[in-house]
Enzyme design. Sequence first.
Site, PDB file in Angstrom:
ATOM      1  N   ARG A   1     -11.037   2.722  20.244  1.00 26.61           N
ATOM      2  CA  ARG A   1     -11.412   1.854  21.367  1.00 26.61           C
ATOM      3  C   ARG A   1     -12.669   1.063  21.013  1.00 26.61           C
ATOM      4  NH1 ARG A   1     -10.268   3.582  27.603  1.00 26.61           N
ATOM      5  NH2 ARG A   1     -10.321   1.484  28.410  1.00 26.61           N
ATOM      6  N   CYS A   2     -12.581   0.378  19.899  1.00 27.38           N
ATOM      7  CA  CYS A   2     -13.790  -0.191  19.298  1.00 27.38           C
ATOM      8  C   CYS A   2     -13.379  -1.294  18.348  1.00 27.38           C
ATOM      9  CB  CYS A   2     -14.477   0.949  18.559  1.00 27.38           C
ATOM     10  SG  CYS A   2     -15.560   0.528  17.219  1.00 27.38           S
TER      11      CYS A   2
ATOM     12  N   GLN B   1       0.623  -0.216  17.307  1.00 24.64           N
ATOM     13  CA  GLN B   1      -0.155  -1.209  18.055  1.00 24.64           C
ATOM     14  C   GLN B   1      -0.055  -2.587  17.395  1.00 24.64           C
ATOM     15  OE1 GLN B   1      -3.571   2.118  18.560  1.00 24.64           O
ATOM     16  NE2 GLN B   1      -4.273   0.097  19.120  1.00 24.64           N
TER      17      GLN B   1
ATOM     18  N   GLU C   1     -12.758  -2.097  25.389  1.00 20.72           N
ATOM     19  CA  GLU C   1     -13.535  -1.126  24.627  1.00 20.72           C
ATOM     20  C   GLU C   1     -14.983  -1.030  25.068  1.00 20.72           C
ATOM     21  OE1 GLU C   1     -12.849  -2.951  20.834  1.00 20.72           O
ATOM     22  OE2 GLU C   1     -14.924  -3.557  20.686  1.00 20.72           O
TER      23      GLU C   1
END
Length: 783
Positions: A367-368, A220, A737
């Site tokens: 996702r944070c 990523q 997120e």
Amino acid sequence: MATVHMHGGIGESIKRKEDARFLHGKGNYIDDLVLPGMLHMAILRSPHAHARIKSIDTSAAAAKPGVIAVVTGELMAQHKLAWMPTLSCDTQAVLATDKVRFQGQEVAAVIAESKYQAEDARDLIVVDYDILPAVTSPDAAKAEGAALIRDDKDGQKDNHIYHWESGDKDKTQAAFKNAAKVVRLHTFYPRCHPAPMETCGCVADVDSVTGKATIHMTSQAPHAIRTVFALVTGLPEQNIRIISPDIGGGFGNKVPVYPGYVVATAASLLIGRPVKWIEDRTENLISTGFARDFHMTGDLALDENGKMLALRVHLDSDNGAFFADAQPTKFKAGLFHIVTGSYDIPTAHVTADGYYTNKAPGGVAYRCSFRVTEASYLIERLVTNAALEIGMDQADFRKKNFIRPEQFPYTSATGWVYDSGQYSKAMDVALNQLGYDELKKDVERRRKNGEVTGIGIASFTEVVGAGHGADFDILGLRMFDSAELRVHPTGKAMLRMGTKSQGQGHETTFAQIVAEELGIPAADVAVEEGDTDTAPYGLGTYASRSTPVAGAATAMVSRKLRDKARKIAAHLLEAAEEDLEWERGKFYVKGSPNRAKTIQEIVFAAYTNLPEGMEAGFEGVHYYDPPNMTYPFGTYAVVVDIDKGTGQVKVRRMVAVDDCGVRINPMIVEGQIHGGLTEGFGIAFMELITFDDEGNCIGSNFMDYLLPTAWESPKFELGETVTPSPHHPLGAKGVGESPTVGSPAAYVNAVIDALSPYGVTNIDMPVTSDKVWTALRGAGVTE
Ligand code: CDP
């Protein structure tokens, strides 16, 4: 929905450009890549959570046909690669030399002509272990006489990693002394896993002539990884090329550097042939970045009218065997100090302690934004519990304590400046959509009939867009991001970014920003990410930072080029620059709309007919370091019905109102929200990675680690408000997120509300039927 004829500016729900490729099976994922002479790697992993390695015998494996090499920690150590730095400035074993410290840890690797030969030979490696006691929780880690996990570290005498504090201790203590009521919640946000559809992997290809290392990998953050590789291996950075092709979901799992990447690269370097390593599902679940594992205690002080006075929080974080979280160096517990949430709490004090345990290292921000999920969960659970305890409606209690619109920009008790928000407004939209007043009466009616039913609310505030380089860095690299825009003579453009989509639709939304700002239709803008040889340097995609940071960079570079376009237009129209008006896609002379030049004509002139002295071409780059984070928010409301006979929870309604400022592509935003709400549902009710006392990982496959499918997931009813970010060039905030951050508390609050008549104040996630049934049985109400 038409796409091709639409301009594709901001606010248009054009279809995703990348989907044609995906829907035709033409995506290009790591495992699709086959290079000439490519070898395959299989990793031998530890069956024990904690054991000393007495010996490793690789002779039988090495003798198998097709095997090219067997790599051990000892071999890696000869090249100074047995250990690597983590993203939290700790060290992590690449291949174990002294001890194994978690079940699933990398011990050796076999490189062979085929994957099957590599796996068969791996099973012939004999490791003699001396088993040590396993430490599987922070409580066990701090217990007197606990086994020392990190005896490799000079000066490390116990299993403690860090102590960290934020806020004002004295002021908070004083506020608690004067409180009319203190509400406490002790809760555990369990270890879960991002579990992307595609596991991690790489194809490392080191050219033995040029020395150039081309590593195709599931990353990523390709640029940051290139820099880390350069520092670890000593290879010159220009001789390292990281290519992240299509990625089948990341959710934070694909941010860290995993040992498999390093071993495959070292093997390719030593052997002189490309080496492919692809994890299987169990390897992904047991060894790569897990998430959460926070044990949290929160105290909320209230006055006699239900006004919040102070918040005190302590957490113990279970970091596994190596401290490998990806997070800014300044914030040891990530962004947990954003735990005051949407509320105007005058003072707060947050403390955190991190511990090593014999579990896989992490945790990643699934996702944070660096642990904001845990913070949001704690405050939203605490707020609902407080409302139930003082007998106030949970919506009214929140409204009474919300930060009001006129208080923005708002400085929180822990020193964060919230950019903008209208929390009551978002809540009103949600409650209206839900029919809250009627629903409350319905709940009363049903309860009188003996039904177990409840409503849960979460009014989360998020903090996304890392983000302001002075405060945010990864291993010292400032967290800016970049966009490079090159427009060809015919007006068609190539936009290259420092970010990397993993399914979020960047090829569409970033093209839409160019369409809006420079007037070139989105269909004419190709977006490319993930190749460090071509893309400008950026810190990558995680923490919903792409729109707040790289989206802003795209707007800024488009505006730079629009300034150049104005000069060329003035030259072509023989007018003064200040006499020109911009209308999306063209400049015209004020008062004479027919005296105009389209952006395509202007770009062509940049290559053919320039003003005297102007540099030819039409391209630019912008590196954007945001002045602040963006603070999206929303209200989620859930209605549940609970079966008294089985404890099964059924989500009857789920209303989600999100405010992420200006929406670039509303359809993509809704898709992001659907996905995140589903993940939140899974975390709340199904997903759990746990360990037995010996440190055996339970939850290492999809039979044990339960992901929600369309069958289990509730129907989502979405709503929106729009409160632009005042500092983002487009007014946009991140969104990806928010639903995963905000929804778990809403789901669990609904269950707690349903069980509150029976005195239940907490059930730790995942809220499974057996836990609910046990709670009901404790209250004597099961059928
Ligand atoms: O960093 P990441 O791409 O995961 O998260 P994001 O910035 O929240 O963006 C997720 C997707 O939603 C991207 O395609 C964004 O451009 C899109 N989005 C949008 O259209 N409008 C917003 N205000 C926020 C995101």
